[in-house]
Design a protein around this motif. Structure first.
Motif, PDB file in Angstrom:
ATOM      1  N   TYR A 196       0.880  -1.191   0.000  1.00 12.12           N
ATOM      2  CA  TYR A 196       0.000   0.000   0.000  1.00 12.12           C
ATOM      3  C   TYR A 196       0.902   1.221   0.000  1.00 12.12           C
ATOM      4  CZ  TYR A 196      -3.639   3.350   1.259  1.00 12.12           C
ATOM      5  OH  TYR A 196      -4.510   4.412   1.251  1.00 12.12           O
ATOM      6  N   GLY A 197       0.730   2.074  -0.993  1.00  9.92           N
ATOM      7  CA  GLY A 197       1.601   3.232  -1.120  1.00  9.92           C
ATOM      8  C   GLY A 197       3.035   2.798  -1.356  1.00  9.92           C
ATOM      9  N   ARG A 198       3.972   3.389  -0.659  1.00  5.11           N
ATOM     10  CA  ARG A 198       5.386   3.031  -0.826  1.00  5.11           C
ATOM     11  C   ARG A 198       5.827   1.951   0.167  1.00  5.11           C
ATOM     12  NH1 ARG A 198       9.767   6.277   1.844  1.00  5.11           N
ATOM     13  NH2 ARG A 198       8.931   7.268   3.718  1.00  5.11           N
ATOM     14  N   TYR A 199       4.865   1.255   0.746  1.00  7.53           N
ATOM     15  CA  TYR A 199       5.150   0.206   1.726  1.00  7.53           C
ATOM     16  C   TYR A 199       4.700  -1.161   1.209  1.00  7.53           C
ATOM     17  CZ  TYR A 199       5.586   4.188   4.912  1.00  7.53           C
ATOM     18  OH  TYR A 199       5.966   5.367   5.510  1.00  7.53           O
ATOM     19  N   ALA A 200       5.543  -2.159   1.408  1.00  6.26           N
ATOM     20  CA  ALA A 200       5.154  -3.554   1.200  1.00  6.26           C
ATOM     21  C   ALA A 200       5.157  -4.212   2.583  1.00  6.26           C
ATOM     22  CB  ALA A 200       6.127  -4.271   0.267  1.00  6.26           C
ATOM     23  N   TYR A 201       4.106  -4.987   2.877  1.00  2.00           N
ATOM     24  CA  TYR A 201       4.032  -5.587   4.219  1.00  2.00           C
ATOM     25  C   TYR A 201       3.781  -7.091   4.104  1.00  2.00           C
ATOM     26  CZ  TYR A 201      -1.008  -4.652   3.427  1.00  2.00           C
ATOM     27  OH  TYR A 201      -2.260  -4.592   2.899  1.00  2.00           O
ATOM     28  N   PHE A 202       4.357  -7.811   5.053  1.00  6.09           N
ATOM     29  CA  PHE A 202       4.359  -9.278   5.018  1.00  6.09           C
ATOM     30  C   PHE A 202       4.008  -9.821   6.407  1.00  6.09           C
ATOM     31  CE2 PHE A 202       7.790  -7.268   2.668  1.00  6.09           C
ATOM     32  CZ  PHE A 202       7.544  -7.652   1.358  1.00  6.09           C
ATOM     33  N   THR A 203       3.456 -11.021   6.432  1.00  8.51           N
ATOM     34  CA  THR A 203       3.221 -11.716   7.711  1.00  8.51           C
ATOM     35  C   THR A 203       3.738 -13.150   7.592  1.00  8.51           C
ATOM     36  OG1 THR A 203       0.991 -12.523   7.127  1.00  8.51           O
ATOM     37  CG2 THR A 203       1.136 -10.345   8.168  1.00  8.51           C
TER      38      THR A 203
END
Length: 294
Positions: A241-248
């Protein structure tokens, strides 16, 4: 019968008194009344009386006429009556019939600021950033589930905090920072990783360059959190989302594998992925609000 001197006196006749008798003689003195003269005198007296009545009426009429004339003269003088139709304004000058609505200079409100714009580029995303800012507090409540916050980590060497195909995707995409935090709920542990890029396009490119099955974030243990996902099957997710990539990455601190029947593990991973998204989105909203009010 004797009446004294000359006998009884006869009453004097008055023509204006009723019941008075005119004198007459049975011939004692030999004179007869002049009836024509009497009638003429009576007619003259009646004529004079009629003239008096007519004269008085004429004077009263003249007096009333003078009063009316005076009233008319006063009304037609310099002070005109308020109801004179000639003093009404012309139809075109009556307010409300030809008046036009006031005009104002056209104005337009500025378009609302898009919160996503403030987290899509490092040029706008200038608010303080860190794992404790993005994931504050000592615990997290999602619905009725409470997750305890464990260890956090922050590094500029993004590849060192990932494994599989993810390190290469992060490096190729231009990752500048990777923050991690682990939450636990019973025996379930979830590590959330947030990778930071300069632009939204770089974050989306890194996401596409890997897959949850082939690349994942390194599990973070310590601070009362036992090691997990070390040789065991775990569940991983990837998004941006936006300039962020997020992981779990979700697993059991007992070391057992995560299967499709482990609904608590899946629910925990989804909760933490949702929380990461919410925090990034709120970051954009807070900066957009500050810019609008500033």
């Amino acid at each position: 019968m004797s009446y004294g001197q000359g006998g009884p006196q006869q009453p004097q006749w008055d023509p204006w008194k009723p019941n008075s008798q005119q004198p007459w003689s049975d011939g004692g003195d030999g004179e007869t009344p002049d009836w024509a003269a009497l009638a003429e005198a009576s007619e003259a007296r009646n004529k004079r009386r009629r003239m008096l009545f007519i004269g008085g009426g004429a004077l009263a009429t003249l007096a009333v006429g003078a009063a009316v004339a005076l009233a008319v003269t006063s009304a037609n003088g310099s002070d005109q009556a308020g109801g004179d139709p000639s003093s009404l304004p012309p139809t075109a000058s009556i307010p409300g019939e030809t008046a036009t609505a006031p005009s104002f200079a056209p104005t337009s409100a500025p378009p609302p600021l898009d919160p996503k714009d403030f987290v899509s580029s490092k040029n706008k995303d200038t608010a303080p950033l860190g794992p404790d800012i993005l994931f504050p507090g000592s615990q997290l409540t999602m619905g009725s589930t409470v997750y305890k916050k464990g260890p956090t980590a922050d590094t500029k060497d993004c590849a060192s905090a990932a494994k599989g195909t993810l390190p290469q995707a992060l490096t190729a995409g231009g990752c500048t920072r990777l923050m991690r935090v682990t939450y636990t709920q019973g025996a379930v542990a979830v590590t959330v990783g947030v990778a930071v890029f300069d632009t939204e396009a770089q974050a989306a490119r890194a996401k596409k360059a890997t897959s949850p099955k082939k690349g994942m974030v390194q599990p973070l243990s310590g601070k009362d959190v036992k090691p997990f996902c070390d040789g065991a099957v775990c569940r991983s997710t990837t998004n941006s989302y936006g300039r962020y990539a997020y992981f779990t990455l979700t697993g059991f601190t007992s070391g057992k594998d995560v299967t499709l029947k482990d609904t608590k593990a899946f629910a925990a991973g989804d909760d933490l992925a949702q929380f990461a998204f919410n925090q990034i989105k709120r970051r954009g909203e807070a900066q957009a609000s500050a810019a609008a009010n500033g």
